[in-house]
Design an enzyme around this catalytic site. Structure first.
Site, PDB file in Angstrom:
ATOM      1  N   LYS A   1     -21.121  58.727   1.793  1.00 51.57           N
ATOM      2  CA  LYS A   1     -21.549  57.785   0.754  1.00 51.57           C
ATOM      3  C   LYS A   1     -20.458  57.678  -0.313  1.00 51.57           C
ATOM      4  O   LYS A   1     -19.871  58.694  -0.713  1.00 51.57           O
ATOM      5  CB  LYS A   1     -22.863  58.271   0.151  1.00 51.57           C
ATOM      6  CG  LYS A   1     -23.497  57.342  -0.870  1.00 51.57           C
ATOM      7  CD  LYS A   1     -24.832  57.910  -1.328  1.00 51.57           C
ATOM      8  CE  LYS A   1     -25.523  57.017  -2.339  1.00 51.57           C
ATOM      9  NZ  LYS A   1     -26.848  57.575  -2.745  1.00 51.57           N
TER      10      LYS A   1
ATOM     11  N   SER B   1     -30.580  54.659  -2.215  1.00 49.58           N
ATOM     12  CA  SER B   1     -29.288  54.033  -2.455  1.00 49.58           C
ATOM     13  C   SER B   1     -28.277  54.320  -1.347  1.00 49.58           C
ATOM     14  O   SER B   1     -27.257  53.669  -1.237  1.00 49.58           O
ATOM     15  CB  SER B   1     -28.718  54.520  -3.801  1.00 49.58           C
ATOM     16  OG  SER B   1     -28.503  55.934  -3.787  1.00 49.58           O
TER      17      SER B   1
ATOM     18  N   SER C   1     -33.222  58.580  -2.438  1.00 48.91           N
ATOM     19  CA  SER C   1     -32.129  57.870  -1.779  1.00 48.91           C
ATOM     20  C   SER C   1     -31.709  58.455  -0.449  1.00 48.91           C
ATOM     21  O   SER C   1     -31.032  57.784   0.336  1.00 48.91           O
ATOM     22  CB  SER C   1     -30.915  57.818  -2.707  1.00 48.91           C
ATOM     23  OG  SER C   1     -31.235  57.133  -3.897  1.00 48.91           O
TER      24      SER C   1
END
Length: 602
Positions: A81, A155, A179
């Site tokens: 990420k 996210s 997330s």
């Protein structure tokens, strides 16, 4: 032996590791085939940046003098990420104006690379990790891996889709409010949200630094466990890292475990009847697997969730992007800008009021864990189309956090798991959660669930053939110990197990290759391997690794710990005796066990 000429649809760690061991695949050939897939794959908004082919080949070349037996993640490709540092690429946190070039990779990334993993690139996210939808990024909307009209969840959207579409075997995300779980549910993955502080966040752009967790996306719980084993290294440079303190819960919750389900009026599916039915089926499946369902009041958890986007935690989010908000507000995605701006005007009094309220709710929520071993909820009540989220970004995002927002505030561990498919082909997921440091127990229960009912859970036929037998596999952090004498349940030395967090897994027998003797002190038996032998009654206990050494140190001679074969063919650690010590002892093998010997008629 045939070399792989193309990659399977998904890249499980187990299948790649086996191919390396069998000589069917090399890290170099994996990189070349994966590169072709990456170049031809639909964009779906997965990547913000990727390593070049020469860079990936360099990671593969570094493994040339290693083997899968040397490194637990040998040649395994993974995605990161883009709020987690990788030295080769810039970190953006989903905001070009914020981007910087890190001097070194994040601590957790370094552990994975040292274990043989090969990074692929940096994945898309809701900007500054603020959102559960995957649509709040100037790098584009990340699309669901099953239907591009639907959200991927956020996210950590790009990380989840990378694994689900076969572009990586596992991926790193972060999880502050859900997330690392919501994208797992929407893409039929396992999503581990570890205990807060279990994995280092050094080199991670904070969302709420006091709450942030590095999360893991994999195809199976067994794969997740392998990654967690590598990543779980204490980092004394991270002020929020916590030494591991595994709870005394046995692997696989052997026996009848108690799992909580919310009261009916507290279950929210937001009109999604298919999700409601799938959750009911998941609960029924857990009951079939030995669980006992207990209805619990989760109102304290829901009340805690409402605090996350108020008070000090919203101000924490503001700390990261506050300078940009003041000087270049146009640099932020509009919805993100609106949310973070609310953190600027909170006072210290607001913060203390929220802290006091959270402490009250923690005390109330503790009562839940006196009733159950694990809480089971939907990961989300429903899923939305991208267009619907764009039309109503705040309310729909808030709904997705209904079952996730409270966990880090209340210091819980959690794992999101696949739980079947709706009629329209979109996956549904459930989450298991428990107090902090129950991570091993949750992984063990997840592995057992996969093994017992893989097809009902949406696990593909290819993956189900790779799943380990969780009933016999040791879970990291615990050691199985077979006892045959005074340590048995109800006998004088049993407290030496229970007092160290030991939990009874099963009552069984050894293989028929042992003899049992009553030692001269009359207080304990000695078991030796011998022919002819017999099956001896034993109990198998799970003992935390952290307490195992002191337990063994208390065993007096002529007894000791060695390998004991059980009647099912598996081997565990167990009590054995020096052969020389039983020369004049009474042979009590025919009684079948110490308890039966003690109960003999006078």
């Amino acid at each position: 032996m045939t070399a792989w000429t193309e990659l399977p649809e998904v890249l499980s760690i187990a299948s790649l590791s086996q191919a390396y061991r069998d000589g069917e695949l090399t890290p170099a050939s994996l990189v070349d085939m994966l590169w072709q897939r990456l170049e031809s794959a639909p964009a779906r908004g997965v990547w913000i940046s990727r390593l070049s082919l020469p860079q990936m080949r360099a990671y593969a070349a570094a493994l040339a003098d290693k083997s899968p037996d040397d490194l637990p993640l040998y040649g395994i490709p993974f995605a990161i990420k883009d709020n987690i540092d990788l030295a080769s690429l810039p970190t953006t946190a989903g905001c070009p104006a914020y981007a910087y070039q890190p001097q070194q990779s994040a601590f957790v990334v370094r552990q994975l690379i040292a274990a043989g993993a090969i990074p692929v690139g940096k994945t898309n996210l809701d900007q500054f990790a603020t959102g559960l939808v995957g649509t709040r990024s100037p790098y584009g909307v990340c699309q669901n891996s099953f239907d591009s009209a639907y959200i991927a969840g956020g996210s950590s959207s790009g990380s989840a889709v990378a694994v689900a579409t076969g572009l990586a075997s596992f991926a790193l995300g972060t999880d502050t409010a859900g997330s690392g779980r919501v994208p797992a549910a929407f893409n039929n993955l396992v999503g581990v949200k570890p205990t807060r502080g279990l994995l280092s966040t050094s080199g991670v752009v904070p969302a709420c630094r006091s709450l942030d967790c590095v999360s893991i996306f994999t195809l199976t719980a067994a794969d997740a466990e392998r990654v967690i084993r590598v990543a779980n290294v204490y980092d004394d440079a991270d002020a929020y890292n916590r030494p591991d303190q595994p709870l005394p819960v046995p692997p696989g919750f052997a026996g009848c475990f108690r799992f909580g389900v919310p009261k009916p009026e507290q279950l929210q599916f937001f009109g999604d009847a298919a999700a409601s039915e799938l959750f009911a089926e998941a609960v029924a499946e857990l009951v079939r697997q030995g669980g006992s369902a207990v209805e619990v009041d989760i109102q304290p958890l829901l009340d805690a969730a409402s605090l996350l986007y108020a008070g000090p935690w919203l101000a924490e989010r503001y700390l990261v992007a506050g300078e940009l908000l003041q000087n270049s507000p146009e640099a932020l995605f509009p919805v993100t800008r609106a949310i973070l701006a609310n953190g600027a005007d909170l006072s210290a009094a607001d913060a203390w009021q929220a802290f006091y309220r959270l402490q009250e709710l923690k005390v109330r929520s503790d009562a839940i864990w006196r009733q159950i071993d694990v809480l089971v909820t939907p990961t989300t009540g429903t899923i939305y189309r991208i267009a619907a989220v764009e039309d109503n970004p705040l309310e729909l995002n808030s709904r997705l956090g209904y079952y996730t927002n409270f966990m880090n505030l209340l210091d819980l561990s959690a794992i999101a798991l696949p739980a079947g498919f709706r009629a329209n082909g979109l996956p549904f997921g459930i989450t298991l959660c428990a107090p902090a440091f129950a991570d091993r127990a949750l992984l063990a229960l997840a592995k057992r669930r996969e093994q017992l009912a893989p097809h009902a859970l949406g696990v593909s036929a290819t993956l189900s053939s790779e799943l380990p037998d969780a009933s016999t596999e040791d879970t990291f952090g615990f050691i199985r110990v077979a006892v045959c004498g005074a340590h048995l349940s109800g006998l004088p030395l049993n407290h030496l197990l229970t007092g160290r967090g030991g939990v009874l897994l099963q009552r069984t027998h050894t293989a028929s290759t042992y003899r049992l003797y009553a030692l001269p002190d009359g207080k304990r038996p000695g078991m030796v391997r011998a022919e002819p032998g017999a099956a001896i009654a034993v109990e198998v206990w799970a003992l935390p690794v952290s307490r195992y050494g002191e337990f063994v140190a208390e065993i007096p001679p002529p007894l000791g710990i060695g390998s004991v074969q059980l009647q099912d063919g598996t081997s565990v650690q167990g009590f054995v005796c020096e052969t020389a010590a039983v020369g004049e002892a009474l042979d009590i093998t025919d009684y079948g066990g110490w308890r039966a010997y003690l109960a003999r008629p006078d």
